[in-house]
Design an enzyme around this catalytic site. Structure first.
Site, mmCIF file in Angstrom:
data_model
loop_
_atom_site.group_PDB
_atom_site.id
_atom_site.type_symbol
_atom_site.label_atom_id
_atom_site.label_comp_id
_atom_site.label_asym_id
_atom_site.label_seq_id
_atom_site.Cartn_x
_atom_site.Cartn_y
_atom_site.Cartn_z
ATOM 1 N N HIS A 1 -7.281 -49.983 18.762
ATOM 2 C CA HIS A 1 -5.988 -50.628 18.507
ATOM 3 C C HIS A 1 -5.147 -50.848 19.760
ATOM 4 O O HIS A 1 -4.017 -51.313 19.653
ATOM 5 C CB HIS A 1 -5.200 -49.858 17.445
ATOM 6 N N ASP B 1 -1.960 -44.678 14.049
ATOM 7 C CA ASP B 1 -1.245 -45.398 15.104
ATOM 8 C C ASP B 1 -1.222 -46.919 14.970
ATOM 9 O O ASP B 1 -0.289 -47.549 15.460
ATOM 10 C CB ASP B 1 -1.823 -45.001 16.468
ATOM 11 N N ASP C 1 -6.434 -42.300 22.278
ATOM 12 C CA ASP C 1 -6.689 -43.736 22.386
ATOM 13 C C ASP C 1 -7.965 -44.002 23.159
ATOM 14 O O ASP C 1 -8.136 -43.506 24.272
ATOM 15 C CB ASP C 1 -5.519 -44.423 23.099
ATOM 16 N N HIS D 1 -4.311 -37.426 19.111
ATOM 17 C CA HIS D 1 -4.553 -38.865 18.964
ATOM 18 C C HIS D 1 -5.026 -39.402 20.303
ATOM 19 O O HIS D 1 -4.259 -39.506 21.242
ATOM 20 C CB HIS D 1 -3.286 -39.574 18.519
#
Lengths: 937, 937
Positions: A422, A172, A50, A48
């Site tokens: 996000h 997420d 970001d 994941h």
């Protein structure tokens, strides 16, 4: 094998019916076989990544600033690809195209070829595939569509059908918007997986085996157009406890050499079986999914794969001794395929997954408002990008290279795409990362300014230097302040006429304003002395304390009347003069005392993510406001040294404007503050209020209530907050009060007739969700808190007519006209007015996208901007003949449906994507299906 | 290319002369070209993999317990090999065979083949190549030779000549022993590199350009037999500041994509040039070496190599613009080759690099004594391994598989090899790791016990069950205590007769003791009540409080007389009755108050590594001792509740035995304590004292003095401490007082006539050198401090005769006889006495090694155990005809020199390695040169 797989996928995608039917999964030959009647555990290796959070997107890519967080995506992709090549059994999914794109372009052809093969064989599968994994609470649908387009287009151009993501993957984001699910369904995704939902909701769904469900994500679209299979992942997006084998984890590896100490194969197999069986109890089928990865994992993929290889071998070996567990490398789409084969019926869900709480006092509703200035800047930038896109098309090739140099829209497009992440527009990133997002947007706009200047030069025939006064929101524009004679150029990117008030700082008391035809325009010059405006630009203080004159161009045709209580200076009532309806309406500013985490009930502090007021009663800032009335159309209110407001009426507008200025929020008292504006009206709202989802369909909210489970409310305020992207309203039988916002904010209706919107937050504690900083934004060089200014537009109507007002109002607010300035009067012979369309689109039809696609193609997106049933006049189908609107139609073909006549259904949610092919030099290029992230009727 | 390279290397190694000439480097065709007249920067990618430290060796291998420290060697080797295969330019060196061996045996043949090719091509180079990187201060040369043999043999068997390490590489040990350098020179290494030396020494050498030097490492061996080029690395073993690109580092990667933020190529190149130029100022040639790696680095080698590739490219590209810096991937042997080509003369060094201080108050002299019980256990285990090796040979094949099951010597050999690591016997590991080393030794001994029992059964003809009383040091042996009639079996692994006192716990007051011929042996039974002995085995307390009788077998032929002061109970004088010399000699116990780091001068606390007393005056434990005299030969002294001593004279021994028992060291006063025994004599030592190096040659020490630079002494006690591995002495013209120790300890002579030895340390603070624990050892299950018991042997002689006494005494102490016990009397017809040799070796000749090598071959090492000039009688050459000593010689050939007659030179340092080939079943195997880690004349 690979070709079969992807051709089939391709065929599915090309069929409009199948695309929109979530059950029609493509069949992937690349999925590993499962064992019937055993518990099949799908291990999904994933990372994941970001697109900015504790570090900037580029720092994350390179692995710079590893002192903040160890993370380097370049190495992740290097490592994973190497490991996939070593063993064809292995699988990996990748999500964020912003990173993948950076990596790809640095690879030599041999590596690109190897990766293409991995993709063709389904060993590397893209999921989601947008530029980033967008935030769901604070994003506007138009920017989300743009960022998905950017990512999916890259994947399609690079990998063709095999690169097409089949699964949306929002593991997420902190709560889930219905509009996101609707968009994903319309984009043709087979399913959607996420990791975070309310802890009570999760408990309930575990009990009822409803962690997998069918989300019907639109009230307007005919099912199954917005239906989407949705799966809630078992451990957020982490591996089960004890099975994290990343370099960032400390779980014991599989130690299988009997000659060494700590041999643990039996222990690992036993623990894994326990974890799998326990998880299987919470799901319906004989298949379960385990996400084997987490934040920025797989930088050294060997650690993961070496142990996963062993896990699979040792667990499956036990089948010979009667074990009923079968483990396999898998991907979300392979898992989904097995769920499909199970042929079950899933529970239907029609609301959304907001707000998200991870425990009783831990509501992630603060970020709806966190970093209000960044949220506004992102919204402004969206408008600028649309303008840039449109002018790039209208101005022709010289837009990109013209008298003002070389410009491009890509820089801003990528900056906007990154800002949808996000931890970007959400406001949950570190301060230096927030600065980086803003800097990227500013840089993107610099590139776009060249496009715009070139385009306007081509279109107007004048290459006069153009100034863009980016600081108009604080009444700064050197050109207008210094110049005796200047021109204002207004570009409206909406596909219909709009009246928009323009306020400019000038230094004289009388101006003549002429329009393009030479007709004088009504204009007012007023003087203001508002010292608080300058607090956040202290270096310019001297300048502002001079007499600055504000020229307000307003008409006096009033649709609205507002009255003020002379005793308090507060708003008192609001009247719609057309409909002759009046409500009592007071408005004031309050602040919640942010919890510092030192309460006996819970140690949760308010922070970038979490909103947790110490008390449900906010403190009032002032019971009275000092007021000053400027003409009939403007009342200025001062609530104290750090809160003020201007309430305005504009001619031709049916909305009341409330321009608020908040900050620097004082913290000398040691108290973090979460500032709200609250409207208290006579409307009998009965605990019900409405908020929009990503700027499109509106959802009904009810205080202390969730549609799908019996809520035990633990936070009377924070637990009732919802995201407001563009509007919120309360209503009763007679009156609807709608508030249109200029950015995403959090809000609620805590009392009947009341609507509150959180404007600004200044906090002194971190909320322990990883960002590691208190949300304490500063202004420029001084240690002062950030001052934020914004605008709410209030509309009072009968409920049946509300959408007719707020739909166009919100679009006008999103796509504000672009002003540019030139010194002096108009150059002789230049074109002073032009229109990109031959005619205005019907009121219900919104031009969502007009941008250059290829050298000889354009991308046009039209949408019906009304939701079903909300407007008697507009919630009906419209048929658009594009021939009528554009001058290019006679030299083009239309894709994908081959016609220029399209019916837009009576719903806001239908998006239609069309490709316009201009006749090019040699040939007409024909993109494959993946070029269209938006699939419509 | 690869074959040329390694054949040449092979030829060099086979020539006895060249092997011992450090200048005769092999030429490696695999070295990258350098550029004459430019500054050539040799980048040496490497990892430093402790064979146990904060984690156990197996935890480090697997990457278990990553919560303690992130480190997994299996992944390092996976990763490095993968990266080397990707780019033939890259180089890597690997050091610790203990890890490499574990990894290798888990690799599939395809990977083994690929690695062989990397080794053949010089892309993966082994350096050092022992099982571990041994400690230099606390190891005994015999164990070091064994551990080197184990590692080098594996490399030779696996890779042949190309796997042969050419460079010794001791980058981390905390000071450097001359004997280590001597051994490395004799093993044929071309050069030696290390990282740590005294900070004043370093400053001085930087100034004089003497960081590269020629170490003449023996006073005895004819140069250049023990000459070794020695290079001091510039940054310890780390990369220059700012250039650490491991996953464990935070330095900025090279960010070379101009489209992304933080582009830093220019900055990196500039900083690198500055670092290189600065380093070049401190060395003599146009070549400098940079160690690009550190502890457990390269687990994700891509991070390092990706950035190093870029660094090399970008720095060398600048040559086109006049840069004079050339960077290349290199190895220590390639670097050494360039130094050789420079044809310079290097400064000669003849002393050693002890003690090591990294700053004024930071002397790494505490670890000389840290963990005294582990140090003793390691020494005992060395003796057990030699016994096991010998009996495995003497007992024939049935030793490994016989009446007592399957046994082996490998387990103990590997455990001993691991225990030589510089965080093992050094005492600088975490407690749980120390426990693991001890457990491994105990486990190894369990395997060896089977070998010994099988062998003794074969040799004696009796399979009676054999008991090994491993707790005799605390007077526990269930068999002797319970049995009315039992046999004691004594195995002496020295190649000459020895008289050794045997003390056994029994439960009766009268025993008849008969020797193998049935002749009664003089024996004494005495009773002891010494409650402090049981403190550290409290679970057995009840048992010990019974009347335990100790049978002491001593003769009364006294060579020595000791007198005691009746007023104090302390030793008063020592007399050698043969030479009629007497000295005044008092002895007492003291403790230094360990610094807690709270002083104003420095915040350094005493810890596992560092010795820093708060004051140079130690505290006396008691001015008087309660004494009890047991016969004429034994005086028992009690200095308080936690210090006692037994002083004994043994018949046939010219040494006075001082058996000390210290602990639990009290800490209720909050003070860490470093306990010493101090001998104060009338000898006029004039600030000079002598300590041995790794149990072999003895070095002269002078208080507050270093032979190669003007010392500024900052720690009057700690700065004068040196390692004592087997002996220390002081002397004047007439008298020499020699102390032989039973383990490695630290010691000094702070006052004239005085000799102090640190026995035990109990500390309350960590010393910030990484171990992260105070050195506070506990006993068993109770929270009591560890009790340690040990033995010093004192010998008073004229200086000229001292070695004649202490050389054999020390060897007897290292190779103590192995006792085993059987119930009842001797089985009828069994052989009660036998000898493995036909005759005793001459006094000067020590049988260092006798062990099985292959199925049909043995390894025998003989050494001359006297240093040059120290003994009139023994410091002369001896010629040994092996035919005389062994029964096997008539059926064997001798390697490498083909003769069984060998002259051992008059020096302790000469080691001769011979291979004995028994005539095997089918063929005689012939090992290649690398089988011999010890090359002799």
């Amino acid at each position: 094998m690979s070709h079969d797989r992807c051709l089939y996928s391709n065929m599915v995608a090309l069929s409009p019916v199948l695309v929109l039917t979530y059950l029609s999964y493509f069949h992937s030959a690349s999925c590993h076989a499962t064992v019937p009647n055993m518990l099949n555990v799908h291990l999904v290796p994933h990372t994941h990544d970001d697109v900015g959070w504790l570090k900037t997107v580029d720092q994350y890519f390179y692995g710079g600033r590893n002192d903040i967080q160890h993370a380097g995506v370049q190495y992740i992709l290097d490592s994973v690809v190497g490991q996939l090549l070593q063993n064809p059994e292995r699988r990996f999914i990748y999500v964020e195209t912003a990173f993948f794109y950076r990596w790809w372009k640095n690879q030599p052809p041999s590596m690109q070829k190897a990766v293409r093969q991995l993709v063709d064989q389904g060993r590397l599968e893209f999921v989601n595939g947008g530029w980033c994994m967008s935030d769901e609470a604070t994003t506007h649908y138009s920017a989300v569509i743009d960022q998905m387009t950017l990512g999916l287009r890259f994947l399609n151009d690079t990998f063709g059908p095999c690169g097409r993501p089949r699964v949306a993957w929002h593991i997420d984001p902190f709560g889930h918007a219905r509009e996101h699910a609707s968009m994903f369904a319309q984009m043709g995704y087979d399913g959607f997986f996420f990791g975070r939902l309310d802890y009570q909701d999760r408990t309930n769904r575990i009990r009822t085996l409803e962690q997998e469900l069918l989300w019907r994500a639109s009230e307007s679209l005919e099912p199954p157009y917005a239906d989407l299979f949705t799966g809630i992942l078992p451990n957020g997006y982490n591996p089960p406890k004890g099975f994290c084998w990343d370099q960032s984890c400390d779980d014991a590896p599989i130690m299988d050499d009997p000659d060494l100490e700590d041999y643990n194969v039996d222990d690992v197999v036993q623990r894994f079986a326990a974890a799998a069986n326990s998880q299987a109890m919470a799901y319906k089928t004989k298949h379960i999914i385990m996400t084997m990865g987490s934040d920025f994992q797989y930088e050294n993929a060997n650690l993961w794969y070496k142990n996963l290889d062993k896990l699979i071998r040792y667990v499956n070996t036990r089948q010979a001794n009667g074990s009923q567990i079968n483990v396999l490398y898998s991907t979300p789409s392979c898992y989904l395929q097995e769920l499909h084969r199970a042929n079950l019926t899933w529970t239907l869900k029609t609301d959304d997954f907001f707000p998200y709480a991870d425990d009783a006092h831990n509501f992630w509703t603060g970020y709806f408002t966190s970093r209000p200035a960044l949220k506004r800047y992102e919204r402004v930038s969206n408008g600028r990008l649309q303008t840039c896109n449109q002018l790039e098309v209208l101005g022709g090739p010289s837009s990109r290279k013209g008298p003002f140099g070389a410009g491009d829209s890509e820089t801003l497009r990528e900056a906007m795409a990154v800002a949808q992440h996000h931890d970007a527009v959400s406001g949950t990133e570190k301060q230096h990362v927030a600065n980086d997002y803003a800097r990227r947007l500013a840089n993107g706009w610099q590139h776009c300014q060249v496009v715009v200047s070139n385009s306007l030069a081509a279109l107007s025939g004048s290459s006069a230097g153009r100034i863009y006064c980016d600081n108009l929101n604080v009444s700064a524009c050197p050109l207008t302040e210094a110049s005796k004679k200047f021109s204002v150029n207004v570009y409206n990117s909406l596909a219909r006429p709009v009246v928009w008030p323009v306020r400019l700082p000038v230094n004289a008391s009388a101006y003549t304003v002429l329009d393009a035809t030479g007709t004088p325009v009504d204009c007012q010059v007023s003087v203001c002395f508002r010292p608080q405006l300058v607090n956040y630009l202290p270096t310019y203080a001297q300048y502002f304390f001079n007499r600055v004159c504000v020229c307000v161009c307003v008409c006096v045709c009033q649709f609205v009347r507002a009255t003020f209580d002379p005793a308090t200076g507060l708003l008192d009532s609001l009247t719609n003069l057309e409909t002759q309806q009046t409500i009592r309406l007071t408005q004031n500013f309050y602040w919640y005392n942010a919890s510092d985490g030192k309460s006996s009930i819970s140690d949760q502090a308010s922070g970038a993510y979490i909103f947790r007021p110490n008390s449900s009663s906010p403190f009032i800032i002032s019971c009275t406001a000092e007021t000053e009335s400027i003409q009939l159309q403007e009342v200025r209110q001062q609530f104290g040294p750090w809160v003020s407001q201007v309430i305005r009426l504009h001619s031709n507008s049916k909305a009341l404007e409330m321009e608020w200025t908040v900050g620097p929020v004082p913290i000398a008292d040691g108290l973090g503050k979460e500032v709200i504006t609250r409207l208290d009206s006579s409307i009998a709202s009965s605990g019900v209020f409405y908020t929009d989802s990503n700027g499109r369909e509106v959802l009904r909210r009810k205080k202390d209530f969730r549609p799908t489970w019996d809520l035990r409310q633990t936070e009377p305020v924070a637990g009732n907050y919802y995201p407001i992207n563009s509007r919120a309203y309360i209503k009763d039988d007679k009156d609807q009060l709608t508030v249109v916002t200029d950015r995403s904010q959090g809000g609620s209706s805590i009392h009947d007739g009341s609507l509150e919107i959180m404007l600004h937050r200044r906090l002194l504690h971190d909320d322990w969700r990883g960002v590691g900083e208190p949300l304490n934004e500063m202004s420029g060089v001084f240690p002062l808190g950030l001052v934020v200014r914004g605008r709410l537009l209030l509309s009072l109507t009968p409920p049946a007519l509300a959408a007719d007002a707020h739909r166009p109002l919100a679009q006008e607010n999103v796509l504000q006209p672009l002003l540019s300035f030139t010194e002096g009067g108009p150059p002789p012979g230049s074109l002073l007015e032009f229109s990109g369309l031959q005619a205005a689109l019907p009121p219900a039809v919104h031009l969502l996208t007009l941008s250059q696609w290829g050298q000889d193609s354009l991308l046009i997106r039209l949408e019906h901007q009304f939701q079903t049933k909300e407007s008697k006049e507009h919630s009906v189908p419209f048929t658009v003949n594009l021939q009528v609107y554009t001058q290019y139609t006679h030299i083009c073909t239309w894709e994908p449906l081959g016609t220029h006549i399209h019916t837009l259904f009576p719903s806001q949610s239908i998006i239609n994507l069309f490709m316009v092919y201009l006749i090019g030099k040699d040939s007409v290029r024909r993109p494959t299906d993946n070029s269209y992230p938006m699939q419509g009727s």
